[in-house]
Design a protein around this motif. Structure first.
Motif, mmCIF file in Angstrom:
data_model
loop_
_atom_site.group_PDB
_atom_site.id
_atom_site.type_symbol
_atom_site.label_atom_id
_atom_site.label_comp_id
_atom_site.label_asym_id
_atom_site.label_seq_id
_atom_site.Cartn_x
_atom_site.Cartn_y
_atom_site.Cartn_z
ATOM 1 N N GLY A 1 0.834 -1.212 0.000
ATOM 2 C CA GLY A 1 0.000 0.000 0.000
ATOM 3 C C GLY A 1 0.865 1.257 0.000
ATOM 4 N N THR A 2 1.917 1.242 0.807
ATOM 5 C CA THR A 2 2.789 2.417 0.888
ATOM 6 C C THR A 2 3.557 2.613 -0.423
ATOM 7 O OG1 THR A 2 3.075 1.797 3.191
ATOM 8 C CG2 THR A 2 4.481 3.546 2.373
ATOM 9 N N GLY A 3 4.111 1.505 -0.937
ATOM 10 C CA GLY A 3 4.872 1.593 -2.188
ATOM 11 C C GLY A 3 4.007 2.080 -3.337
ATOM 12 N N TYR A 4 2.768 1.600 -3.378
ATOM 13 C CA TYR A 4 1.861 2.010 -4.462
ATOM 14 C C TYR A 4 1.525 3.494 -4.364
ATOM 15 C CZ TYR A 4 -2.139 2.076 -7.579
ATOM 16 O OH TYR A 4 -2.995 2.390 -8.599
ATOM 17 N N LEU A 5 1.328 3.963 -3.140
ATOM 18 C CA LEU A 5 1.038 5.388 -2.942
ATOM 19 C C LEU A 5 2.234 6.232 -3.401
ATOM 20 C CD1 LEU A 5 -0.809 7.620 -1.771
ATOM 21 C CD2 LEU A 5 0.328 7.295 0.407
ATOM 22 N N LEU A 6 3.432 5.766 -3.065
ATOM 23 C CA LEU A 6 4.630 6.515 -3.476
ATOM 24 C C LEU A 6 4.747 6.552 -5.002
ATOM 25 C CD1 LEU A 6 7.464 5.385 -1.048
ATOM 26 C CD2 LEU A 6 6.491 7.661 -1.291
ATOM 27 N N TYR A 7 4.527 5.400 -5.616
ATOM 28 C CA TYR A 7 4.626 5.313 -7.086
ATOM 29 C C TYR A 7 3.647 6.273 -7.761
ATOM 30 C CZ TYR A 7 2.397 3.204 -11.244
ATOM 31 O OH TYR A 7 1.746 3.009 -12.429
ATOM 32 N N LEU A 8 2.403 6.269 -7.285
ATOM 33 C CA LEU A 8 1.414 7.126 -7.959
ATOM 34 C C LEU A 8 1.590 8.598 -7.599
ATOM 35 C CD1 LEU A 8 -2.064 5.513 -8.426
ATOM 36 C CD2 LEU A 8 -0.213 5.865 -10.012
ATOM 37 N N THR A 9 2.069 8.874 -6.395
ATOM 38 C CA THR A 9 2.301 10.267 -6.040
ATOM 39 C C THR A 9 3.358 10.855 -6.968
ATOM 40 O OG1 THR A 9 1.736 9.808 -3.763
ATOM 41 C CG2 THR A 9 2.961 11.819 -4.154
ATOM 42 N N TRP A 10 4.375 10.060 -7.265
ATOM 43 C CA TRP A 10 5.385 10.533 -8.208
ATOM 44 C C TRP A 10 4.817 10.579 -9.630
ATOM 45 C CZ3 TRP A 10 9.564 13.179 -9.103
ATOM 46 C CH2 TRP A 10 10.181 13.065 -10.355
ATOM 47 N N ASN A 11 4.257 9.451 -10.049
ATOM 48 C CA ASN A 11 3.893 9.330 -11.460
ATOM 49 C C ASN A 11 2.726 10.226 -11.888
ATOM 50 O OD1 ASN A 11 4.521 7.618 -13.894
ATOM 51 N ND2 ASN A 11 2.300 7.394 -13.778
ATOM 52 N N ASP A 12 1.725 10.355 -11.030
ATOM 53 C CA ASP A 12 0.525 11.097 -11.446
ATOM 54 C C ASP A 12 0.534 12.540 -10.972
ATOM 55 O OD1 ASP A 12 -0.232 8.668 -12.427
ATOM 56 O OD2 ASP A 12 -2.300 8.812 -11.757
ATOM 57 N N THR A 13 1.305 12.844 -9.930
ATOM 58 C CA THR A 13 1.273 14.223 -9.432
ATOM 59 C C THR A 13 2.642 14.905 -9.537
ATOM 60 O OG1 THR A 13 -0.491 13.595 -7.904
ATOM 61 C CG2 THR A 13 0.544 15.711 -7.532
ATOM 62 N N LEU A 14 3.620 14.379 -8.818
ATOM 63 C CA LEU A 14 4.894 15.121 -8.779
ATOM 64 C C LEU A 14 5.548 15.223 -10.155
ATOM 65 C CD1 LEU A 14 6.625 14.163 -5.413
ATOM 66 C CD2 LEU A 14 5.769 16.384 -6.132
ATOM 67 N N LYS A 15 5.579 14.138 -10.888
ATOM 68 C CA LYS A 15 6.249 14.179 -12.205
ATOM 69 C C LYS A 15 5.540 15.148 -13.161
ATOM 70 C CE LYS A 15 7.390 11.015 -15.969
ATOM 71 N NZ LYS A 15 6.180 10.556 -16.650
ATOM 72 N N PRO A 16 4.244 14.974 -13.412
ATOM 73 C CA PRO A 16 3.614 15.886 -14.394
ATOM 74 C C PRO A 16 3.326 17.287 -13.862
ATOM 75 C CG PRO A 16 1.983 14.348 -13.562
ATOM 76 C CD PRO A 16 3.286 13.939 -12.963
ATOM 77 N N ARG A 17 3.230 17.457 -12.565
ATOM 78 C CA ARG A 17 2.818 18.763 -12.029
ATOM 79 C C ARG A 17 3.983 19.571 -11.473
ATOM 80 N NH1 ARG A 17 -1.084 20.762 -13.792
ATOM 81 N NH2 ARG A 17 -2.275 21.504 -12.013
#
Lengths: 263, 286, 220
Positions: free
Chosen positions: C40-56
């Motif tokens: 759960g933690t790893g998935y949250l980290l992956y999506l926080t980077w991929n969907d928010t931090l990277k594009p935004r």
């Protein structure tokens, strides 16, 4: 000055921005203790003032906007970025706890190894799936996500059903008038929401006075006529409570251990 | 008898529940015909009305996936049916998640499952905006005014302005319908900052877990939401209306029997209470 | 074995592993519990980077040249001062920013959510209610529709008085209304309980269907 840059100039600007903002943030530590609370209150007030002004100031009828409206999206972007950084706060805590478990060989340290391995496993395969999309990386991610996370998530929450059965048997008793009302209401709602229960009164007509006694109509009556006004009244109270709490937060009038802590 | 009832091992109760759920699956029977509740009917009718409205049907439908696998049995079946309904009318749609990171993945998996059946193509007919962290209120409020500015890029990293299905989509007035599928209290963000932010109120549909449904009825009554799917039962009724029986319809007998087990245990528990009180009363009397 | 089948087997073991807690506390459960938290933690980290931090954040900064986004790093790191006794006050500064932003929206939220609710209460028709004749409405005669609407208002008033007059009441009328309000609330909580049972059973049904249908293939 605030124009996009390219090439080596961009990296110079990034380094400069990091340095300047880093120094500014660090220098906040120089703020004397007695001014810290007022500073926090000022930041909170100004942040709140933006949305209050944006909502109350009149808008141009053709664009339906005032001079603040177009700043909503940039603020949302800042919110997304900064709160993404905040995600790491919890992760940092988890990492330190489990790394300590492993280093100090505490009881159950193997579980900490597993937790960290799972965390990095899904993180790495997720990123590989995005950056190197191929069937192998897709499959590797699927093992972690579909095989692991999805099923564990679903199973963990479904366990509650077993505990509810136990609670229904041991605790759901008609010990008082209130408990009896609760029990009767819950039982009728349960009967009315499944086809077997609905079958009990299927013989009654679907229209006319007797149709009111069909169990699905009783359930619908409870939900829309009896519990709706009660919960609506609760919602009205909650709305007022949320508004007053927000005003207290905005004006830094809120009290409690977090807000009264010395800074 | 009272003592036996009092001391029963909880694991026997668990086994009873397991059997009540599993046996109807192993020996399927035709479930009783589902009575369609008014809120499910109005959910269905609202999608039909949007599809038939020339002013709305070319606008984008927002299929908000604010749920995770933990409530997938309820939410994912609702979500899949809503997407099927939208695809059947060839409406353009966007998947987005604000409350739970898994929502964007589950939404995409649903689209992948249905796209070939309805000839939908990513980018041309639908888009996945992904999961956006941060305060949901700030995101939804900004979304009403400036969608590309709030979302930025889709899950594939393409700026929204370059995606065909997003052409001309700026803000709330370009959204024809919002379907919020949620396992948490996120409905109010759409009520507060999105629904009434445009020229005309955007129809808002709510498909939620049964836990949350009871508290949403006041919004249904006030007309702030136009329809609602109440948990797995709502999903089953919706499948009936779509004439596309699926999981929710199939497991209806299990749901019924599991309910009866719980009602039986409640009755048994109360009988045990009654017996012990009577025993205590007769002892006191003696 | 194709990937889909391996996924199903892993999912089955995960499900059974967690269900082992139903028998008693054991190490198998703890194994899958830790696996769950890690994933759960790893998935949250992956999506926080991929969907928010990277594009935004990252791409606007390094690809579009918006260098000022670099300032987000020191500001974002202020959250982490929560772990330092000396610097913890700085985390309150950034939390204060978000408290303010959220609190500032309260007026709009109240107006948009609550006003229609209040209107729905004050506009309840007591004469010729339209729902009595609406097609597909409940099987209500005009009299029962009026009765229901009167009851609706009575319940709203009773529950509100129960909350507003939560201190000891000497006035008998107010005390009786509040008592009625308490009983009606119990009715509403019963409805919530009944619905909660359906919700929890649904989740269990989903898992058992997975085990019998997808994994063991013995249920249609």
């Amino acid at each position: 000055m605030f124009t996009p840059k390219t090439g080596p100039e961009l990296w110079l600007y990034i380094a400069g921005a990091l340095l300047v903002s880093g120094v500014l943030v660090t220098s906040l530590q120089l703020v004397p203790g007695r001014l810290r609370k007022p500073l926090i209150a000022l930041v909170t007030f100004l942040a709140g003032l933006f949305y209050i002004a944006e909502f109350f100031l009149p808008v141009d009828p053709t664009t339906r906007a005032n001079f603040l409206t177009d700043y909503r999206a940039p603020i949302a972007q800042v919110n997304q970025v900064l709160l993404s950084f905040a995600v790491g706060v919890g992760v940092y805590s988890l990492l330190t706890l489990h790394t300590k478990n492993i280093v100090r060989r505490r009881q159950g340290w193997g579980f900490s190894v597993l937790l960290l391995a799972a965390m990095f496993g899904i993180l790495v395969t997720g990123l590989l799936k995005e950056y190197r999309p191929n069937p192998i990386n897709q499959a590797a991610f699927s093992l972690f996500f579909d095989g692991g996370l999805k099923s564990l998530d679903a199973a963990m929450f479904s366990i509650v059903a077993f505990y509810i059965v136990s609670a229904a048997y041991r605790a759901f008793r008609a010990r008082s008038v209130e408990a009896t009302i609760l029990l009767v209401s819950a039982s009728l709602v349960m009967l009315g929401q499944v086809s077997l229960g609905q079958g009990l009164t299927a013989g009654l007509p679907t229209s006319g006075f007797l149709s009111n006694l069909r169990v699905e109509n009783i359930r619908e009556w409870i939900l829309t006529r009896a519990s709706t006004p009660a919960l609506l009244a609760v919602e009205l109270g909650l709305g007022l409570g949320a508004l007053s709490t927000s005003i207290r937060l905005w004006l830094s009038l809120e009290r409690g251990s977090y807000f009264e802590k010395d800074v | 008898m009272g003592k036996w009832m009092h001391d029963i091992d909880r694991r026997w109760l668990y086994l009873l529940l397991f059997l009540a759920v599993a046996l109807p699956m192993l020996f399927p029977s035709k479930g009783g015909s589902a009575v369609i509740l008014p809120e499910t009917q109005s959910f269905y009718d609202t999608v039909e009305r949007v599809a038939a409205d020339p002013k709305r049907r070319d606008k984008l439908v927002l299929l908000v996936a604010n749920f995770s696998a933990s409530t997938a049995t309820e939410n994912l079946n609702q979500y899949e049916s809503a997407m099927r309904h939208v695809m059947r009318h060839r409406l353009k749609f966007a998947i987005v998640s604000f409350a739970d990171p898994q929502g964007r993945e589950l939404g995409q998996q649903t689209a992948d499952k249905l796209a070939s059946q309805f000839g939908y193509q990513y980018g041309r007919d639908y888009v996945n905006w992904g999961f956006k962290t941060g305060d949901i209120a700030l995101n939804v409020k900004a979304l009403a005014r400036d969608i590309p500015g709030t979302i930025g890029k889709d899950i594939k990293g393409t700026p929204l302005g370059q995606i065909p299905v997003m052409q001309g989509v700026r803000g709330v007035d370009d959204i024809g319908l919002v379907v919020e599928t949620a396992s948490a209290d996120t409905l109010e963000y759409w009520l507060a900052y999105f629904r009434a932010a445009g020229d005309e109120p955007v129809p808002l549909l709510f498909s939620c877990t049964a836990v949350m449904a009871v508290e949403a009825y006041p919004f249904l009554r006030s007309g702030q939401i136009q329809g609602m799917l109440n948990g797995l039962k709502g999903a089953g009724e919706y499948e009936t209306l779509l004439q596309s029986p699926g999981f929710a319809t199939q497991v209806s007998p299990s749901l019924s029997w599991a309910h009866f087990v719980i009602l039986f245990l409640i009755a048994l528990g109360n009988l045990s209470l009654f017996l012990s009180r009577r025993r205590a009363g007769s002892r006191g009397g003696a | 074995m194709p990937t889909e089948r391996i996924v199903v087997w892993i999912a089955a073991f995960c499900t059974l592993g967690l269900y082992s807690i139903l028998y008693r506390e054991n190490k198998v459960f703890r194994f899958f519990e830790h696996l769950y938290i890690g994933l759960g933690t790893g998935y949250l980290l992956y999506l926080t980077w991929n969907d928010t931090l990277k594009p935004r954040w990252w791409e606007p900064m390094v690809q579009e040249g918006r260098w000022w986004w670099a300032c987000a790093v020191p500001v974002g790191l202020m959250f982490y001062t929560v772990y330092s006794r000396k610097h913890a006050w700085m985390s309150r500064l950034i939390f204060g920013l978000f408290f303010g932003l959220t609190a500032g929206q309260a007026f709009q939220r109240y107006a948009a959510v609550q006003f229609p609710l209040i209107r729905s209460v004050v506009s309840v028709p007591l004469v010729n209610p339209p729902e009595a004749t609406a097609p597909g409405a409940y099987a209500l005669s005009p009299y029962s529709a009026v009765f229901n609407n009167v009851l609706f208002l009575a319940i709203v008033v009773a529950v509100m008085s129960y909350f507003f007059f939560s201190f000891e009441q000497k006035n008998k009328a107010v005390a009786s209304v509040s008592k009625f309000g308490r009983y009606v609330l119990m009715f509403a909580f019963g409805a919530i309980f009944g619905s909660t049972i359906m919700a929890r059973l649904s989740l269990l049904i989903g898992r058992i269907h997975f085990l019998l249908h997808d994994w063991l293939n013995i249920a249609p």
